[in-house]
Design an enzyme around this catalytic site. Structure first.
Site, PDB file in Angstrom:
ATOM      1  N   GLY A 135       0.695  -1.333  -0.115  1.00 21.97           N
ATOM      2  CA  GLY A 135      -0.206   0.007   0.009  1.00 21.97           C
ATOM      3  C   GLY A 135       1.038   1.208  -0.031  1.00 21.97           C
ATOM      4  O   GLY A 135       0.200   2.406  -0.257  1.00 21.97           O
ATOM      5  N   GLY A 153       3.675  -3.749  -3.589  1.00 18.75           N
ATOM      6  CA  GLY A 153       3.683  -3.641  -5.039  1.00 18.75           C
ATOM      7  C   GLY A 153       4.006  -2.399  -5.610  1.00 18.75           C
ATOM      8  O   GLY A 153       5.307  -2.437  -6.118  1.00 18.75           O
ATOM      9  N   ARG A 154       3.251  -1.536  -5.850  1.00 18.48           N
ATOM     10  CA  ARG A 154       3.217  -0.324  -6.625  1.00 18.48           C
ATOM     11  C   ARG A 154       4.666   0.410  -6.092  1.00 18.48           C
ATOM     12  O   ARG A 154       5.367   0.764  -7.174  1.00 18.48           O
ATOM     13  CB  ARG A 154       2.157   0.548  -6.075  1.00 18.48           C
ATOM     14  CG  ARG A 154       2.303   2.192  -6.795  1.00 18.48           C
ATOM     15  CD  ARG A 154       1.129   3.076  -6.456  1.00 18.48           C
ATOM     16  NE  ARG A 154      -0.060   2.672  -5.812  1.00 18.48           N
ATOM     17  CZ  ARG A 154      -1.210   2.454  -6.757  1.00 18.48           C
ATOM     18  NH1 ARG A 154      -0.987   3.075  -7.882  1.00 18.48           N
ATOM     19  NH2 ARG A 154      -1.989   1.882  -6.440  1.00 18.48           N
ATOM     20  N   CYS A 199     -12.386   3.510 -29.095  1.00 15.63           N
ATOM     21  CA  CYS A 199     -14.017   4.260 -29.231  1.00 15.63           C
ATOM     22  C   CYS A 199     -14.803   4.367 -27.963  1.00 15.63           C
ATOM     23  O   CYS A 199     -15.645   3.922 -27.628  1.00 15.63           O
ATOM     24  CB  CYS A 199     -14.766   3.287 -29.998  1.00 15.63           C
ATOM     25  SG  CYS A 199     -13.839   2.922 -31.618  1.00 15.63           S
ATOM     26  N   TYR A 240       0.548  -1.448 -12.149  1.00 16.78           N
ATOM     27  CA  TYR A 240      -0.836  -1.459 -12.314  1.00 16.78           C
ATOM     28  C   TYR A 240      -1.130  -0.955 -13.698  1.00 16.78           C
ATOM     29  O   TYR A 240      -2.039  -0.285 -13.992  1.00 16.78           O
ATOM     30  CB  TYR A 240      -1.755  -0.741 -11.241  1.00 16.78           C
ATOM     31  CG  TYR A 240      -1.370  -1.634 -10.083  1.00 16.78           C
ATOM     32  CD1 TYR A 240      -1.935  -2.773  -9.777  1.00 16.78           C
ATOM     33  CD2 TYR A 240      -0.889  -0.913  -9.011  1.00 16.78           C
ATOM     34  CE1 TYR A 240      -1.764  -3.509  -8.457  1.00 16.78           C
ATOM     35  CE2 TYR A 240      -0.640  -1.363  -7.740  1.00 16.78           C
ATOM     36  CZ  TYR A 240      -1.223  -2.686  -7.757  1.00 16.78           C
ATOM     37  OH  TYR A 240      -0.861  -3.444  -6.420  1.00 16.78           O
TER      38      TYR A 240
HETATM   39  N1  LLP Z   1      -1.410  -6.987  -0.760  1.00 16.62           N
HETATM   40  C1  LLP Z   1      -2.883  -7.085  -0.973  1.00 16.62           C
HETATM   41  C2  LLP Z   1      -3.733  -8.026  -0.278  1.00 16.62           C
HETATM   42  C3  LLP Z   1      -3.487  -6.098  -2.083  1.00 16.62           C
HETATM   43  O1  LLP Z   1      -4.856  -6.364  -2.401  1.00 16.62           O
HETATM   44  C4  LLP Z   1      -2.644  -5.398  -2.594  1.00 16.62           C
HETATM   45  C5  LLP Z   1      -2.970  -4.488  -3.892  1.00 16.62           C
HETATM   46  C6  LLP Z   1      -1.055  -5.377  -2.258  1.00 16.62           C
HETATM   47  C7  LLP Z   1      -0.747  -6.031  -1.205  1.00 16.62           C
HETATM   48  C8  LLP Z   1      -0.277  -4.500  -3.236  1.00 16.62           C
HETATM   49  O2  LLP Z   1      -0.690  -3.262  -2.667  1.00 16.62           O
HETATM   50  P1  LLP Z   1       0.254  -1.926  -3.562  1.00 16.62           P
HETATM   51  O3  LLP Z   1       1.551  -1.992  -2.713  1.00 16.62           O
HETATM   52  O4  LLP Z   1       0.643  -1.990  -4.580  1.00 16.62           O
HETATM   53  O5  LLP Z   1      -0.493  -0.471  -3.099  1.00 16.62           O
HETATM   54  N2  LLP Z   1      -5.102  -1.046  -9.708  1.00 16.62           N
HETATM   55  C9  LLP Z   1      -4.784  -0.173  -8.517  1.00 16.62           C
HETATM   56  C10 LLP Z   1      -4.362  -0.758  -7.363  1.00 16.62           C
HETATM   57  C11 LLP Z   1      -5.182  -1.675  -6.876  1.00 16.62           C
HETATM   58  C12 LLP Z   1      -4.551  -2.478  -5.665  1.00 16.62           C
HETATM   59  C13 LLP Z   1      -4.894  -3.860  -5.343  1.00 16.62           C
HETATM   60  N3  LLP Z   1      -4.226  -4.616  -4.350  1.00 16.62           N
HETATM   61  C14 LLP Z   1      -4.143   1.024  -9.090  1.00 16.62           C
HETATM   62  O6  LLP Z   1      -3.980   1.122 -10.172  1.00 16.62           O
HETATM   63  O7  LLP Z   1      -3.943   2.328  -8.419  1.00 16.62           O
END
Ligand code: LLP
Length: 422
Positions: free
Chosen positions: A244, A283-284, A350, A378
Site C-alpha cells: 500500500g 507492489g506499487r 472508441c 498496475y
Molecule cells: N496485498 C494485497 C492483499 C493487495 O490487495 C494489494 C493490492 C497489495 C498487497 C499491494 O498493494 P500496493 O503496494 O501495490 O499498493 N489497480 C490499482 C491498485 C489496486 C491495488 C490492489 N491490491 C491502481 O492502479 O491504483
C-alpha cells in the site's frame, strides 16, 4: 524540475533517458506502445525495505499483481523477495520466474478449490484467508490431498487509508478480510479444523497511501487482536502488514519505506511483539516509478473547446486514467524548443473515457514520442485486448543494455482459440 523516477529517469540535453538508454531510440527500435522498466530503479526501491528490516526476521513479498512480467519477478526473486499472489495464474508465473514457493503468500477473496490444491502441492508459505467460508473449504481441500495448509487470516481493521475509494480496502464496507469483531471466533475455528495450521495474521488497508498514520492505526488494531488470539491459546508466528505504500505521481510525498518500517517496528517492540517475523506485501512502491509507457503522437486535432493529441496508446494499454481518473505525468521523449499548447492526450479506442492525460501543456508534433511516467505498476498488468488491440511490448533496461522481455502481441494471437461455427 525532478521527474518521478529520477535519478534513473532524466533528460540528457533534450533527450529523455531511462538509466543509460534513450527512450526515443528504444521506441524507434521496438515500436510503440512500449513499456520500458529500469531494473536499477526497482532494486533501488527495494533497498529501503531491506534496510528497514535489517537484522530482524522478515519477508518482503512483492505483490506481483502490480507488474507480473517474468523478468520483473526474476529481478525480485534474485534479490531475495517472496511473492504475494492472488491467483493460480500468478502462482505459475512466479514459479516460472524462479520464485521459491516457500516464500509465497496466497491472498484474495475468491480462491477456487483448484487454485488451493495447486498452491498446496507447490508448498506455499501461507494462505491469507479472507472469510470463514474459505477456511472450511481450504481445510477440506487440504485434507483431501493429504496436506496441512498454513493460514493467516486477513483481518479488516476498519481503518481509513485516505486514498481513492476503489483502492481503499480496510474499511467495514469493503469485501476484503474478516471483520475485527469476528476475527477471534474465526481463529478458534481455524485452530480446530483438521487441514489447517495457524501461522500468522495479516491486513492490507489500501493502496497509494501517503502517510504513516493509517499503517500505525491498523497495526494497533491488529496487535489488539494478536493479544486476544494468543490469550485464547492460539500461537501466531508472523505479522503481515500488507502493501500500500504510495509513490510520487505528481507532488505526493509518501514516507520512505525504511522510515515507515522503523515506525512500525518501534510500535511492535513497544507493545512486546518484537520476536515475531514481520512481513509486507509492497507492489506499487517497488515498481511504479521504475517504468514508463512510450507512445507516438499520431494526430493533432485542434478544437474550439479542446485540443486533442491522439496517440497510439489507449485505455487498453493503460487503464488507470480511465478507471481512477489517475494523473500520470506525460513528457516528450525529445524536448522541442517551441511554445507549448494545452492538449488532452487521448487514445484510439472508441470510448470517451479513453484518455491518458487531460489539459497537458505540451510542445508536440505528429510523429513525436511521449512518455507516460510512473507506469511501472498496475499499467501493463491491467492491460486488455479491447478493440482487438494486441498488448504492448515490454523492455527492461540494465544500464546501457535494453532487453526485450515481452514481445508485442500479434493480431492472430488475439483470436487463437476462437472457433467459427461449422
Ligand atoms: N496485498 C494485497 C492483499 C493487495 O490487495 C494489494 C493490492 C497489495 C498487497 C499491494 O498493494 P500496493 O503496494 O501495490 O499498493 N489497480 C490499482 C491498485 C489496486 C491495488 C490492489 N491490491 C491502481 O492502479 O491504483
Amino acid at each position: 524540475m525532478t521527474l518521478p523516477g529520477s535519478p534513473f529517469l532524466s533528460y540528457r540535453g533534450q533527450e529523455l533517458f531511462l538509466e543509460d538508454c534513450s527512450l526515443n531510440e528504444l521506441a524507434a527500435r521496438h515500436g510503440t506502445p512500449l513499456y520500458v522498466y529500469s531494473q536499477a530503479a526497482m532494486l533501488a526501491a527495494l533497498a529501503p525495505y531491506q534496510r528497514g528490516f535489517a537484522g530482524r526476521p522478515h519477508l518482503v513479498c512483492y505483490a506481483m499483481k502490480a507488474n507480473s512480467n517474468l523478468a520483473v519477478l526474476q529481478t525480485f526473486a534474485r534479490a531475495g523477495c517472496g511473492f504475494d499472489i492472488v491467483s493460480g495464474g500468478e502462482l505459475e508465473r512466479a514459479l516460472a520466474a524462479g520464485a521459491d514457493p516457500r516464500k509465497v503468500v496466497f491472498s484474495g477473496v475468491g480462491k477456487t478449490r483448484a487454485e488451493m490444491r495447486r498452491a498446496l502441492e507447490a508448498g506455499v508459505l501461507c494462505f491469507n484467508v479472507e472469510s470463514e467460508a474459505e477456511l472450511e473449504v481450504l481445510s477440506e481441500v487440504a485434507v483431501a490431498c493429504g496436506r496441512v495448509a498454513p493460514v493467516s487470516l486477513r483481518v479488516n481493521p476498519d481503518v481509513d487509508a485516505n486514498t481513492h475509494p476503489y483502492i481503499s480496502t480496510g474499511l467495514k464496507g469493503n469485501k476484503f478480510g474478516i471483520a475485527h469483531e469476528r476475527a477471534l471466533q474465526a481463529y478458534r475455528r481455524a485452530a480446530e479444523l483438521p487441514g489447517l495450521s495457524v501461522a500468522g495474521i495479516d491486513c492490507h488497508i489500501g493502496s497509494q497511501i501517503t502517510a504513516p498514520g493509517p499503517y500505525l492505526d491498523a497495526l494497533d488494531r491488529v496487535l489488539d487482536l494478536v493479544e486476544a488470539i494468543e490469550a485464547a491459546g492460539i500461537v501466531l508466528h508472523h505479522l503481515d502488514l500488507g502493501g500500500g505504500l504510495g509513490i510520487q505521481y505528481t507532488d505526493e510525498q509518501p514516507p520512505a519505506a525504511d522510515a515507515l518500517i522503523g515506525q512500525l517496528l518501534a510500535r511492535i517492540d513497544a507493545r512486546g511483539h518484537g520476536h515475531r517475523t514481520v512481513m509486507m506485501e509492497p507492489g506499487r512502491s517497488l515498481v511504479g516509478n521504475a517504468g514508463v509507457l512510450l507512445t507516438e503522437a499520431l494526430y493533432l486535432k485542434p478544437g474550439e473547446a479542446k485540443n486533442f493529441c491522439v496517440v497510439d496508446a489507449a485505455m487498453n494499454d493503460l487503464m488507470r486514467p480511465a478507471m481512477y481518473q489517475a494523473y500520470m505525468r506525460i513528457e516528450p521523449c525529445l524536448r522541442r524548443d517551441e511554445p507549448a499548447a494545452s492538449y488532452d492526450v487521448v487514445g484510439p479506442v472508441c470510448e470517451s473515457g479513453d484518455w491518458l492525460g487531460r489539459d497537458r501543456e505540451l510542445a508536440v508534433r505528429a510523429g513525436d514520442r511521449l512518455a507516460v511516467l510512473s507506469a511501472g505498476a498496475y499499467s501493463m498488468s491491467m492491460a486488455s485486448n479491447y478493440n482487438t488491440r494486441g498488448r504492448a511490448a515490454e523492455v527492461m533496461v540494465v544500464g546501457a543494455q535494453a532487453h526485450l522481455v515481452r514481445e508485442r502481441e500479434a493480431a492472430t494471437e488475439l483470436f487463437r482459440g476462437e472457433h467459427l461455427l461449422a
